[in-house]
Design an enzyme around this catalytic site. Structure first.
Site, short mmCIF file in Angstrom:
data_model
loop_
_atom_site.label_atom_id
_atom_site.label_comp_id
_atom_site.label_asym_id
_atom_site.label_seq_id
_atom_site.Cartn_x
_atom_site.Cartn_y
_atom_site.Cartn_z
N ARG A 35 0.86 -1.19 0.00
CA ARG A 35 0.00 0.00 0.00
C ARG A 35 0.89 1.23 0.00
O ARG A 35 1.62 1.49 0.97
CB ARG A 35 -0.90 -0.02 1.24
CG ARG A 35 -1.75 1.24 1.44
CD ARG A 35 -2.83 1.35 0.39
NE ARG A 35 -3.75 2.45 0.71
CZ ARG A 35 -4.17 3.34 -0.16
NH1 ARG A 35 -3.75 3.29 -1.42
NH2 ARG A 35 -5.03 4.27 0.19
N PRO A 37 0.83 4.70 0.25
CA PRO A 37 0.95 5.73 1.28
C PRO A 37 1.55 5.22 2.59
O PRO A 37 2.13 6.00 3.35
CB PRO A 37 -0.50 6.18 1.49
CG PRO A 37 -1.16 5.88 0.19
CD PRO A 37 -0.53 4.61 -0.29
N ASP A 38 1.42 3.90 2.86
CA ASP A 38 1.93 3.36 4.13
C ASP A 38 3.44 3.11 4.10
O ASP A 38 4.14 3.36 5.09
CB ASP A 38 1.24 2.03 4.45
CG ASP A 38 -0.24 2.21 4.78
OD1 ASP A 38 -0.68 3.37 4.91
OD2 ASP A 38 -0.94 1.19 4.89
N THR A 39 3.97 2.59 3.00
CA THR A 39 5.36 2.10 3.02
C THR A 39 6.20 2.53 1.83
O THR A 39 7.40 2.25 1.79
CB THR A 39 5.37 0.54 3.06
OG1 THR A 39 4.77 0.04 1.87
CG2 THR A 39 4.62 0.02 4.27
N GLU A 102 -4.22 -8.13 -6.59
CA GLU A 102 -2.91 -8.77 -6.81
C GLU A 102 -2.70 -9.94 -5.85
O GLU A 102 -2.19 -10.99 -6.25
CB GLU A 102 -1.79 -7.74 -6.63
CG GLU A 102 -1.76 -6.68 -7.73
CD GLU A 102 -0.73 -5.60 -7.48
OE1 GLU A 102 -0.56 -4.75 -8.37
OE2 GLU A 102 -0.10 -5.60 -6.39
#
Length: 649
Positions: A35, A37-39, A102
């Protein structure tokens, strides 16, 4: 938003869906699913660059740039082609429909790849219960997706989450991101570095051998260990090494199987093999190597901290080993070097005098002696080649058993003979068995003869003497003869033993039947049509014919005149044409005539049922070393004792 990925040495913009079509056909090793925005700007970015720097081909997807709802084109290809798919589960992971699509597609590919694809999850700031949907962390996002995509689609995503949540992965508990990334990259390199060797289709009887070698390897031990698989040509050393290599290679940071090292060394291809070794261990092309010294330097420098598995197939000289793996401190803890060889003489292992031919660099080499196949496995291997079945048809069982016994558990013989009889007539089978009783299969001999050709001249003579006459003899008896001939029996016997050309069991000289046949065939090839021009005549009928026709020559050094249809006397005239005779074996009969100046070169006389009264006169065997009189009525006043014989035993 524009994102650029380094792929296979190229920088490719994937902002537009059309641009990524250029990636079709590119093979990837790892597919990163996360994801954004998270990582994207921290953990995923660092992980990507660390793997890229280690030479791993990574596809890094960013779901934020995706348009549409279908997985297709380059994205589908990237997931399919990647050996490892790595989802990074963060707190907002399920808010991305693309991440979930995915993930579900990865699980589908995993199920259809027969175990060749792996999913290795990273639990970034969640735990496995969150991913298995046992907590409420992901529920709100999934409910929102149900409203947009429907229950069936989301149910598939939920099942994928639960399945991946059960898989072994990594988490950040009690460790920093840098440490975790290092561990992940090391593990990925191990997983990717499987370089499985193609094994024969008809693989039989290897299980016990593999277990023995794996036990010697002792995978849990931190020391660097050298294992030597030793045995005669065609016995299956290379095949065993390949099976072990395939089984354990995933446990190492790097692995390489170098075939035919001896041949490559003779052909001046050492540098080429060193390059192959470096490439396969490091997973990227090393700096250019100008000569083998530069190659050694690269190996020592680059492998020092790596746990590696290296197979060096078919060595016969210490100098060959020094080019690839001379010392333990060249490699990281837990490394294993497997060597296959017909000849252990070049290795720093102790002989009977506790002496080594080269300086000791290791505490010891672990030697594994290959054995012939048990009859059950020999029967199965032969049947697989001869019938494409595990056992013969009923009407071929007896003749198959006769041929299998002739092969004596030798895998190469079983394969060559069995394959040659596949779909052939019964009459041809019978003809083949007759030929095998006379002349061994040439394909096998060519393989075995390689070891013979490595020998020095005196070693060849000793090998041929054993093959023709001394199988089963206590080694001390022919030892005296060879020593009197200025051979070097003590060291030569060690050489022959280490080359698996002979065996010493209960202090007796033994030899595999095929090697016996090899030795006799070498003598026969000295002159195919004129037996008297050969060096040894072990077949009594042939030897008798040469004697009766007075065709003996100086070439002949050994005669065997036993098991004749009827006993007869041998005259001095018959022996007159054998000036070089050093070995003579008789059974019954007598010696008659004047033997003055005859048999002066004789060192060994074995006479079964020797007569109590000799008819020969002037029999002076001045150089005789060994006299063997078995099953004979010889007393202390036997007239043979009156002759001037030098008798040792």
């Amino acid at each position: 938003m524009d994102r650029r990925d380094s792929l296979d040495g190229r920088t490719v913009s994937t902002t537009d869906r059309g641009d990524v079509e250029s990636l079709l056909g590119t093979e990837f090793e790892v597919f990163l699913n996360f994801r954004g925005p998270d990582t994207r700007l921290n953990f995923a970015d660092c992980l990507y660059h660390f793997m890229d720097g280690a030479g791993i081909r990574v596809f890094r997807d960013d779901e934020e740039i995706r348009k549409g709802e279908a997985i297709e084109g380059s994205l589908e290809h990237a997931i399919k082609s990647s050996a490892i798919c790595m989802p990074i589960f963060s707190r907002n992971y399920t808010s991305s429909a693309w991440c979930l699509r995915e993930l579900a597609y990865m699980v589908d590919c995993l199920k259809n790849k027969d175990g060749k694809k792996m999913i290795l999850p990273v639990f970034f700031d969640v735990n496995t219960d969150d991913v298995k949907l046992k907590t409420g962390l992901y529920h709100d996002a999934l409910q929102k997706h149900e409203q947009k995509f429907g229950c069936d689609v989301v149910q598939r995503w939920k099942e994928a989450l639960r399945e991946v949540g059960l898989l072994k992965g990594w988490d950040l508990k009690n460790r920093g991101q840098g440490e975790l990334i290092r561990l992940i990259v090391a593990e990925v390199l191990i997983k990717l570095n499987r370089r499985d060797k193609n094994l024969p289709d008809q693989l039989v009887g290897m299980h016990d051998y593999v277990e023995d070698v794996v036990r010697l390897l002792d995978e849990g031990s931190p020391e660097v260990r050298y294992i030597v698989i030793h045995g005669m040509g065609g016995i299956g050393k290379t095949t065993l090494a390949m099976v072990v290599f395939n089984q354990i290679s995933s446990q190492f940071h790097g692995c390489s199987f170098l075939s035919n090292v001896q041949e490559a060394s003779k052909g001046g291809k050492v540098v080429q093999l060193q390059k192959q070794l470096l490439l396969e261990i490091l997973n990227f092309k090393p700096v250019e190597i100008s000569d083998f010294d530069a190659g050694i330097s690269q190996i020592k420098r680059r492998f020092r901290d790596k746990k590696v598995l290296i197979v060096l197939d078919d060595l016969n000289k210490w100098d060959q080993l020094t080019k690839f793996a001379e010392k333990r401190d060249w490699f990281g803890q837990g490394s294993r070097i497997i060597i296959t060889t017909r000849d252990t003489n070049f290795l720093p292992i102790k002989d009977e005098n506790q002496q080594s031919s080269v300086p000791m660099h290791f505490e010891e080499f672990k030697i594994y002696q290959m054995r012939e196949l048990h009859y059950r496995h020999a029967h199965q291997l032969f049947s697989k080649h001869a019938f494409r079945m595990d056992s013969p048809p009923y009407d071929y069982d007896d003749i198959s058993c006769d041929i299998i016994r002739k092969a004596s558990g030798h895998p190469l013989s079983l394969e060559v003979i069995g394959s040659s009889l596949y779909c052939k007539s019964k009459q041809l089978w019978k003809d083949t068995l007759k030929k095998l009783n006379l002349v061994p299969t040439q394909d096998v001999l060519d393989k075995l003869k390689i070891s013979f050709e490595m020998l020095e001249d005196t070693q060849k003579e000793i090998f041929l003497d054993i093959a023709c006459y001394f199988i089963g003899e206590e080694r001390i008896h022919p030892h005296y003869v060879w020593k009197a001939l200025d051979f070097f029996p003590r060291s030569d016997i060690i050489v022959l033993t280490r080359m698996s050309l002979i065996k010493i069991v209960d202090d007796r000289l033994l030899m595999h039947d095929l090697l016996r046949d090899l030795g006799r065939e070498i003598v026969r090839q000295e002159n195919l049509n004129v037996p008297e021009k050969r060096s040894r005549l072990w077949c009594p009928k042939v030897a008798l014919n040469v004697m009766q026709t007075r065709k003996g020559t100086k070439n002949i050094v050994a005669l065997k005149l036993t098991r004749l249809s009827k006993e007869r006397d041998f005259t001095s005239d018959e022996f007159a044409s054998f000036p070089s005779l050093r070995f003579l074996e008789l059974e019954g009969g007598n010696l008659a005539g004047d033997f003055k100046n005859l048999l002066s070169s004789l060192r060994w006389l074995s006479w079964h049922r020797c007569p109590s009264e000799l008819q020969a006169v002037n029999l002076c065997l001045w150089n005789l070393i060994v006299l063997k009189l078995s099953d004979s009525d010889i007393s202390g006043n036997w007239n043979g004792w009156g002759h001037a014989w030098q008798i040792v035993t």
